[in-house]
Write a protein that holds these residues in place. Structure first.
Motif, PDB file in Angstrom:
ATOM      1  N   ILE A   6      -7.207   8.962   8.649  1.00 32.20           N
ATOM      2  CA  ILE A   6      -6.844   7.767   7.884  1.00 32.20           C
ATOM      3  C   ILE A   6      -5.504   7.796   7.492  1.00 32.20           C
ATOM      4  O   ILE A   6      -4.774   6.676   7.498  1.00 32.20           O
ATOM      5  CB  ILE A   6      -7.872   7.465   6.854  1.00 32.20           C
ATOM      6  CG1 ILE A   6      -9.269   7.625   7.117  1.00 32.20           C
ATOM      7  CG2 ILE A   6      -7.549   6.431   5.716  1.00 32.20           C
ATOM      8  CD1 ILE A   6     -10.484   7.574   5.872  1.00 32.20           C
ATOM      9  N   SER A   9      -3.177   6.564  10.263  1.00 29.81           N
ATOM     10  CA  SER A   9      -3.598   5.654  11.040  1.00 29.81           C
ATOM     11  C   SER A   9      -2.536   4.558  11.335  1.00 29.81           C
ATOM     12  O   SER A   9      -1.603   4.148  10.491  1.00 29.81           O
ATOM     13  CB  SER A   9      -4.830   4.693  10.643  1.00 29.81           C
ATOM     14  OG  SER A   9      -4.456   4.227   9.498  1.00 29.81           O
ATOM     15  N   ARG A  12      -2.649   1.750   8.649  1.00 28.87           N
ATOM     16  CA  ARG A  12      -1.860   1.940   7.318  1.00 28.87           C
ATOM     17  C   ARG A  12      -0.640   1.934   7.365  1.00 28.87           C
ATOM     18  O   ARG A  12       0.213   1.510   6.639  1.00 28.87           O
ATOM     19  CB  ARG A  12      -2.445   3.395   6.768  1.00 28.87           C
ATOM     20  CG  ARG A  12      -1.607   3.717   5.695  1.00 28.87           C
ATOM     21  CD  ARG A  12      -2.370   5.347   5.192  1.00 28.87           C
ATOM     22  NE  ARG A  12      -1.836   5.803   4.072  1.00 28.87           N
ATOM     23  CZ  ARG A  12      -2.027   5.649   2.884  1.00 28.87           C
ATOM     24  NH1 ARG A  12      -3.174   4.510   2.638  1.00 28.87           N
ATOM     25  NH2 ARG A  12      -1.715   6.115   1.582  1.00 28.87           N
ATOM     26  N   GLU A  15       0.633  -1.711   7.375  1.00 26.81           N
ATOM     27  CA  GLU A  15       0.297  -2.372   6.157  1.00 26.81           C
ATOM     28  C   GLU A  15       1.492  -1.826   5.097  1.00 26.81           C
ATOM     29  O   GLU A  15       1.848  -2.753   4.267  1.00 26.81           O
ATOM     30  CB  GLU A  15      -0.836  -1.887   5.593  1.00 26.81           C
ATOM     31  CG  GLU A  15      -1.376  -2.474   4.340  1.00 26.81           C
ATOM     32  CD  GLU A  15      -2.725  -2.027   3.780  1.00 26.81           C
ATOM     33  OE1 GLU A  15      -3.107  -2.825   2.619  1.00 26.81           O
ATOM     34  OE2 GLU A  15      -3.353  -1.385   4.503  1.00 26.81           O
ATOM     35  N   TYR A  16       1.780  -0.699   5.163  1.00 26.35           N
ATOM     36  CA  TYR A  16       2.865  -0.314   4.061  1.00 26.35           C
ATOM     37  C   TYR A  16       4.207   0.078   4.425  1.00 26.35           C
ATOM     38  O   TYR A  16       5.108   0.589   3.889  1.00 26.35           O
ATOM     39  CB  TYR A  16       2.293   1.053   3.317  1.00 26.35           C
ATOM     40  CG  TYR A  16       0.979   0.941   2.677  1.00 26.35           C
ATOM     41  CD1 TYR A  16       0.952  -0.191   1.826  1.00 26.35           C
ATOM     42  CD2 TYR A  16      -0.004   1.551   3.139  1.00 26.35           C
ATOM     43  CE1 TYR A  16      -0.328  -0.260   1.052  1.00 26.35           C
ATOM     44  CE2 TYR A  16      -1.344   1.173   2.504  1.00 26.35           C
ATOM     45  CZ  TYR A  16      -1.494   0.415   1.598  1.00 26.35           C
ATOM     46  OH  TYR A  16      -2.519   0.199   0.986  1.00 26.35           O
ATOM     47  N   SER A  30       3.591   5.734   4.430  1.00 25.64           N
ATOM     48  CA  SER A  30       2.226   5.474   4.687  1.00 25.64           C
ATOM     49  C   SER A  30       1.664   7.052   4.980  1.00 25.64           C
ATOM     50  O   SER A  30       0.348   7.338   4.581  1.00 25.64           O
ATOM     51  CB  SER A  30       2.171   4.918   6.195  1.00 25.64           C
ATOM     52  OG  SER A  30       2.784   5.792   7.074  1.00 25.64           O
ATOM     53  N   ASP A  33      -0.409   9.972   0.182  1.00 26.92           N
ATOM     54  CA  ASP A  33      -1.891   9.687   0.573  1.00 26.92           C
ATOM     55  C   ASP A  33      -2.489   9.008  -0.793  1.00 26.92           C
ATOM     56  O   ASP A  33      -3.385   9.389  -1.436  1.00 26.92           O
ATOM     57  CB  ASP A  33      -2.553  11.075   0.246  1.00 26.92           C
ATOM     58  CG  ASP A  33      -4.220  11.067   0.633  1.00 26.92           C
ATOM     59  OD1 ASP A  33      -4.483  10.074   0.946  1.00 26.92           O
ATOM     60  OD2 ASP A  33      -4.886  11.845   0.502  1.00 26.92           O
ATOM     61  N   SER A  35      -4.058   5.369  -2.771  1.00 25.34           N
ATOM     62  CA  SER A  35      -5.044   4.362  -2.419  1.00 25.34           C
ATOM     63  C   SER A  35      -4.449   3.148  -2.448  1.00 25.34           C
ATOM     64  O   SER A  35      -3.375   2.796  -3.141  1.00 25.34           O
ATOM     65  CB  SER A  35      -6.096   4.675  -3.336  1.00 25.34           C
ATOM     66  OG  SER A  35      -6.113   4.255  -4.639  1.00 25.34           O
ATOM     67  N   THR A  36      -5.216   2.301  -1.878  1.00 24.93           N
ATOM     68  CA  THR A  36      -4.841   0.573  -2.026  1.00 24.93           C
ATOM     69  C   THR A  36      -4.900   0.385  -3.410  1.00 24.93           C
ATOM     70  O   THR A  36      -4.217  -0.384  -4.116  1.00 24.93           O
ATOM     71  CB  THR A  36      -5.686  -0.063  -1.275  1.00 24.93           C
ATOM     72  OG1 THR A  36      -5.545   0.307   0.137  1.00 24.93           O
ATOM     73  CG2 THR A  36      -5.501  -1.441  -1.361  1.00 24.93           C
TER      74      THR A  36
END
Length: 536
Positions: A6, A9, A12, A15-16, A30, A33, A35-36
């Motif tokens: 995860i 990925s 991820r 997204e970041y 990314s 670790d 969380s959103t």
């Protein structure tokens, strides 16, 4: 293992990933670790941070312990300054720097014996020299108009080494003394050592000297009284560790031949991005929030900085002071004991893969890594080594491999990528970390702009010098008589400092300026000390 999949990925990563095409800057968080939910939860406290930053940039007191504004952001955008007077002072200083540099380069200002200046010698300590030294090394080239040398520690042997490297070229060397207060001991000693070196070859030090200091300081008064070549200002609203884009750095870098306009532009552009109230569009916020996530807002974590570029080797040293002096605080703004701080260390990739990577992979998990990647390998065309690959491709592979190995071991990292090392990108990197420091300090409620513990060390050093003088005075007043450490301590009423007395005495016996001798004891701590008496 499922968690690691995860973390790494592609979704991820996309997204970041922060990417700015104009600045050619990428920030990949990314592999931290978080969380959103973490970023969503930080939206509310970040709103207050953005507000505080706006107030700071408008001239509110941001260093309450010393009652000072914090204005290093104005240095690259003077129009943001809270008064026309400050804005004009910044602009005027920049004009004076450029005018002086032009006169030096064209030979209209020369050394005392008519030699054009070919070298620079910067004398300072801490923030007043770490930044200029880092950038001078990062952007050095065979096309440099002047060669830079640095005295930054007060080590006599180190000073001799630098002066030995300059050699006969001292007559063609411009000396820049940097001290905000004008009373910093290490800088004063360096200046006096250099002054003697000029005098030893029959030259006047003031005829080769420039001061960068606060108006009205001891150094300012000295430079005016002796008629130094020029004096440039430092301001009380700029701390040493954030002074690189003032005369502290701009003068020497411009003399070296570096495009300081591009340096300022890079910082100005990055400042603009780091004012954005959208976390994902603000690289300074993303960086600071990764620090906050890693430390849980409590401090105590270690950040390993790994720049995979020789030109950025000194960047870690620069960041050590910027981050550790700013964030290492015993108390918060409410007066509560918090012991905030984040330890910074590192060297460069891939050297570290052969030094402490073993511990990073299998030792305590008390750190995160900040990789700094530079995409452009060299200016020239690269030949293939083996496996149809260039040396630069191997270097990137080492970076990617190290990052992957850390992830497989559950160790976190983030990666900052720039296209190449030039004046613009250096300005971007400086501004990025300066803003991250400001944001993190606001999140945890500390004053990032004072350094009371540093002053404690200076005070203790002064006490050590006084103790040394008391020892020498006592021994010289009892020539030929030998004393143990306890006897000396009792005689000068310093029984609580016997260990320091012993250390001072050992140094005095090895360095013969004061004539202190030692009769070795068994054990060593029972040695006796004396100054020779008159020969009968």
């Amino acid at each position: 293992m499922e968690e690691l999949v995860i973390i790494t990925s592609w979704a991820r990563f996309k997204e970041y990933l922060y990417y700015d095409q104009e600045m050619e800057l990428l920030l990949d968080i990314s592999r931290m670790d978080f969380s959103t939910e973490f970023l969503m939860e930080m939206n509310e406290p970040m709103r207050d941070v953005y507000h505080q930053i706006q107030l700071m940039e408008k001239g509110a007191v941001a260093n309450p312990d010393e009652g000072r504004m914090v204005g290093h952001y104005w240095l690259r955008n003077p129009d943001l300054a809270p008064s026309a007077e400050i804005a004009q002072d910044i602009k005027g200083t920049l004009r004076e720097i450029l005018g002086f540099v032009e006169q030096i380069h064209e030979g209209r200002i020369q050394g005392e014996n008519g030699e054009p200046f070919r070298n620079l010698l910067l004398v300072g300590v801490g923030g007043s020299i770490l930044g200029p030294r880092f950038v001078a090394d990062a952007l050095a080239s065979p096309r440099d108009k002047m060669k830079a040398f640095f005295i930054d520690n007060g080590d006599p042997d180190g000073i001799d080494r630098v002066l030995g490297q300059i050699g006969e070229e001292l007559k063609a060397t411009l000396c820049i003394i940097i001290s905000k207060s004008g009373g910093t001991v290490e800088t004063r000693n360096g200046m006096l050592e250099v002054r003697k070196a000029y005098e030893d070859i029959g030259l006047s030090f003031p005829g080769h000297a420039v001061a960068i200091t606060q108006r009205g300081s001891r150094l300012d008064k000295l430079s005016q009284r002796e008629g130094w070549l020029r004096t440039f200002p430092m301001w009380d609203w700029v701390g040493g560790r954030t002074s690189l884009l003032s005369a502290v750095g701009l003068l020497s870098l411009a003399l070296q031949g570096i495009d300081i306009g591009e340096l300022l532009q890079g910082a100005r552009d990055c400042d603009q991005r780091t004012r954005r109230p959208d976390i994902l569009a603000n690289p300074g916020a993303l960086l600071a929030l990764m620090w906050y996530y890693s430390t849980q807002g409590q401090g105590g974590k270690q950040m390993v900085v790994l720049p995979y570029k020789d030109r950025l080797e000194l960047f870690t040293k620069y960041l050590q002071q910027l981050i550790m002096e700013s964030l290492g605080k015993e108390k918060n703004l409410k007066g509560e004991t918090v012991h905030q701080g984040m330890t910074v260390y590192g060297n460069k990739g891939s050297s570290d893969q052969h030094s402490y990577l073993q511990q990073l992979l299998e030792g305590p998990d008390n750190f995160f890594v900040t990789f700094i990647e530079v995409l452009k390998d060299r200016q020239a065309f690269s030949a293939y080594m083996e496996d149809n690959s260039t040396s630069g491709e191997y270097l990137q592979a080492f970076l990617l491999g190290t990052r992957e190995a850390l992830t497989q071991k559950g160790r976190e990292s983030l990666t900052i990528t720039v296209k190449e090392v030039n004046a613009y990108t250096i300005g971007v990197l400086i501004a990025l970390f300066e803003r991250a420091v400001s944001i993190y300090a606001l999140l945890v409620g500390i004053n990032a702009y004072h350094q009371p513990a540093v002053e404690m060390g200076k005070k203790a050093a002064g006490q050590a010098i006084q103790l040394k003088n008391n020892i020498v005075q006592f021994l010289k007043s009892h020539p030929g008589k030998k004393f143990s450490v306890p006897e000396l301590a009792l005689a000068i009423q310093e029984e609580e400092h016997q260990e320091m007395l012993f250390k001072l005495l050992l140094h005095l016996t090895i360095n013969t300026e004061h004539g202190v001798n030692m009769e070795p004891g068994h054990p060593w701590s029972e040695s006796r000390f004396f100054v020779d008496g008159p020969i009968s």
